[in-house]
Design a protein around this motif. Structure first.
Motif, PDB file in Angstrom:
ATOM      1  N   LYS A 193      65.826  29.762  37.686  1.00 32.04           N
ATOM      2  CA  LYS A 193      65.232  29.265  38.936  1.00 32.04           C
ATOM      3  C   LYS A 193      65.640  30.152  40.113  1.00 32.04           C
ATOM      4  O   LYS A 193      64.825  30.463  40.983  1.00 32.04           O
ATOM      5  N   SER A 194      66.902  30.593  40.100  1.00 31.70           N
ATOM      6  CA  SER A 194      67.390  31.431  41.180  1.00 31.70           C
ATOM      7  C   SER A 194      66.727  32.810  41.164  1.00 31.70           C
ATOM      8  O   SER A 194      66.366  33.348  42.214  1.00 31.70           O
ATOM      9  N   GLN A 195      66.550  33.384  39.983  1.00 27.31           N
ATOM     10  CA  GLN A 195      66.015  34.743  39.859  1.00 27.31           C
ATOM     11  C   GLN A 195      64.494  34.795  39.972  1.00 27.31           C
ATOM     12  O   GLN A 195      63.938  35.679  40.614  1.00 27.31           O
ATOM     13  N   VAL A 196      63.814  33.837  39.341  1.00 28.87           N
ATOM     14  CA  VAL A 196      62.349  33.893  39.251  1.00 28.87           C
ATOM     15  C   VAL A 196      61.671  33.063  40.340  1.00 28.87           C
ATOM     16  O   VAL A 196      60.551  33.355  40.746  1.00 28.87           O
ATOM     17  N   GLY A 197      62.348  32.009  40.794  1.00 31.83           N
ATOM     18  CA  GLY A 197      61.785  31.195  41.870  1.00 31.83           C
ATOM     19  C   GLY A 197      61.036  29.969  41.409  1.00 31.83           C
ATOM     20  O   GLY A 197      60.599  29.153  42.233  1.00 31.83           O
ATOM     21  N   VAL A 198      60.848  29.829  40.089  1.00 34.94           N
ATOM     22  CA  VAL A 198      60.218  28.641  39.513  1.00 34.94           C
ATOM     23  C   VAL A 198      61.055  28.200  38.317  1.00 34.94           C
ATOM     24  O   VAL A 198      61.909  28.946  37.833  1.00 34.94           O
ATOM     25  N   THR A 199      60.807  27.007  37.823  1.00 34.83           N
ATOM     26  CA  THR A 199      61.538  26.536  36.652  1.00 34.83           C
ATOM     27  C   THR A 199      61.008  27.220  35.389  1.00 34.83           C
ATOM     28  O   THR A 199      59.880  27.733  35.384  1.00 34.83           O
ATOM     29  N   PRO A 200      61.790  27.244  34.322  1.00 40.81           N
ATOM     30  CA  PRO A 200      61.280  27.817  33.067  1.00 40.81           C
ATOM     31  C   PRO A 200      59.986  27.162  32.612  1.00 40.81           C
ATOM     32  O   PRO A 200      59.077  27.845  32.133  1.00 40.81           O
ATOM     33  N   HIS A 201      59.884  25.829  32.764  1.00 40.03           N
ATOM     34  CA  HIS A 201      58.667  25.126  32.354  1.00 40.03           C
ATOM     35  C   HIS A 201      57.466  25.629  33.151  1.00 40.03           C
ATOM     36  O   HIS A 201      56.389  25.885  32.590  1.00 40.03           O
ATOM     37  N   GLN A 202      57.628  25.788  34.465  1.00 42.17           N
ATOM     38  CA  GLN A 202      56.526  26.273  35.300  1.00 42.17           C
ATOM     39  C   GLN A 202      56.141  27.694  34.927  1.00 42.17           C
ATOM     40  O   GLN A 202      54.963  28.056  34.925  1.00 42.17           O
ATOM     41  N   TYR A 203      57.128  28.505  34.576  1.00 42.80           N
ATOM     42  CA  TYR A 203      56.872  29.900  34.210  1.00 42.80           C
ATOM     43  C   TYR A 203      56.087  29.977  32.902  1.00 42.80           C
ATOM     44  O   TYR A 203      55.133  30.751  32.792  1.00 42.80           O
ATOM     45  N   VAL A 204      56.491  29.185  31.906  1.00 42.74           N
ATOM     46  CA  VAL A 204      55.778  29.172  30.623  1.00 42.74           C
ATOM     47  C   VAL A 204      54.346  28.699  30.828  1.00 42.74           C
ATOM     48  O   VAL A 204      53.402  29.260  30.255  1.00 42.74           O
ATOM     49  N   LEU A 205      54.158  27.665  31.658  1.00 44.07           N
ATOM     50  CA  LEU A 205      52.809  27.168  31.933  1.00 44.07           C
ATOM     51  C   LEU A 205      51.964  28.249  32.587  1.00 44.07           C
ATOM     52  O   LEU A 205      50.774  28.411  32.262  1.00 44.07           O
ATOM     53  N   LYS A 206      52.570  29.021  33.498  1.00 47.18           N
ATOM     54  CA  LYS A 206      51.864  30.135  34.149  1.00 47.18           C
ATOM     55  C   LYS A 206      51.406  31.149  33.094  1.00 47.18           C
ATOM     56  O   LYS A 206      50.270  31.653  33.154  1.00 47.18           O
TER      57      LYS A 206
END
Length: 257
Positions: A193-206
């Protein structure tokens, strides 16, 4: 997985599931195709450059997915007797998440060494030397990935993206993503969250949406097939999520592109 225990061997797993445990540790590395493992209730696909660590007496299920090939390194106590440095390396190696992802350099080494083993299947000394080399490289590789934490650890997004691509048609848990970079789930979630700015779940969905957009624009797959390929539980769920995210339905998006 074999009637005769060898220090290392290259094998293909049958496509029907099997379940067993053994009194020695085992390192499994994917070479070709995919295999499916379940360790202590955690399942994962293992593809080329990926693998898992099976602890002694750990009940585990496994099966092949189509054509497949894996490298298996068996580690009974008798093999390690008197080799304290190797025993220490293996202890550190197994003090990690059960599933792992090797970087490209390690994968190149795996291919080279397994080619030698396959070309000389009866050379026990060669098989042992190749396996020991891989174990040493893996232990150092994992240790170096963990070490930078004290100096501001950054996640290797190339490894995470590769894991997502290889498993995108299935459910991907935060624990599995954390395991791909050898971190505890709680620490991984915070760092991500700190590095990417979104949660892992949000990133996978993206990533699922990006693949869906690509398939809608360039393929002739129907919506049900695209939903399956992108890892959505149902076509209706995919349509609803896509429409919320982009303001148009998948069908409308396809017409526009």
């Amino acid at each position: 997985m074999a009637s005769e225990l060898k220090h290392s061997q290259v094998i293909a797993l049958p496509n029907h599931p099997s379940l067993h445990a053994h009194e020695y540790r085992q390192v499994v590395i994917g070479l070709q195709g995919q295999t499916e493992f379940e360790l202590s209730g955690r399942g994962s696909l293992v593809g080329p450059g990926q693998g898992c660590l099976v602890s002694e007496s750990e009940l585990h299920a496994f099966s092949g997915v189509g054509q497949n090939e894996i490298l298996v390194i068996n580690l009974p106590e008798s093999v390690l007797h008197g080799e304290l440095s190797m025993k220490d390396k293996i202890e550190r190696l197994f003090d990690r998440d059960a599933y792992f992802q090797l970087d490209s350099q390690a994968q190149t080494l795996v291919k080279a060494l397994t080619s030698e083993m396959i070309a000389n299947p009866h050379d026990v000394m060669l098989g042992r030397a190749c396996a020991d080399t891989l174990l040493c490289v893996m232990e150092r590789h994992f240790r170096e990935q963990i070490a930078p934490r004290r100096h501001g650890h950054r996640l290797n997004m190339d490894i995470i993206d590769l894991y997502i691509r290889q498993h995108i048609s299935r459910k991907i848990s935060v624990a599995q993503l954390a395991g791909s970079v050898f971190l505890a789930e709680s620490q991984f979630h915070q760092l991500f969250k700190s590095q990417v700015g979104v949660t892992p779940h949000q990133y996978v969905l993206k990533k699922r949406f990006e693949l869906a957009q690509e398939l809608l624009s360039t393929s002739e797959l129907n919506l049900a097939q695209i939903s399956d390929s992108c890892g959505f539980a149902s076509q209706s769920g995919f349509t609803s999520a896509f429409t919320r995210a982009f303001g148009v339905s998948p069908s409308r998006f396809r017409q526009q592109h």
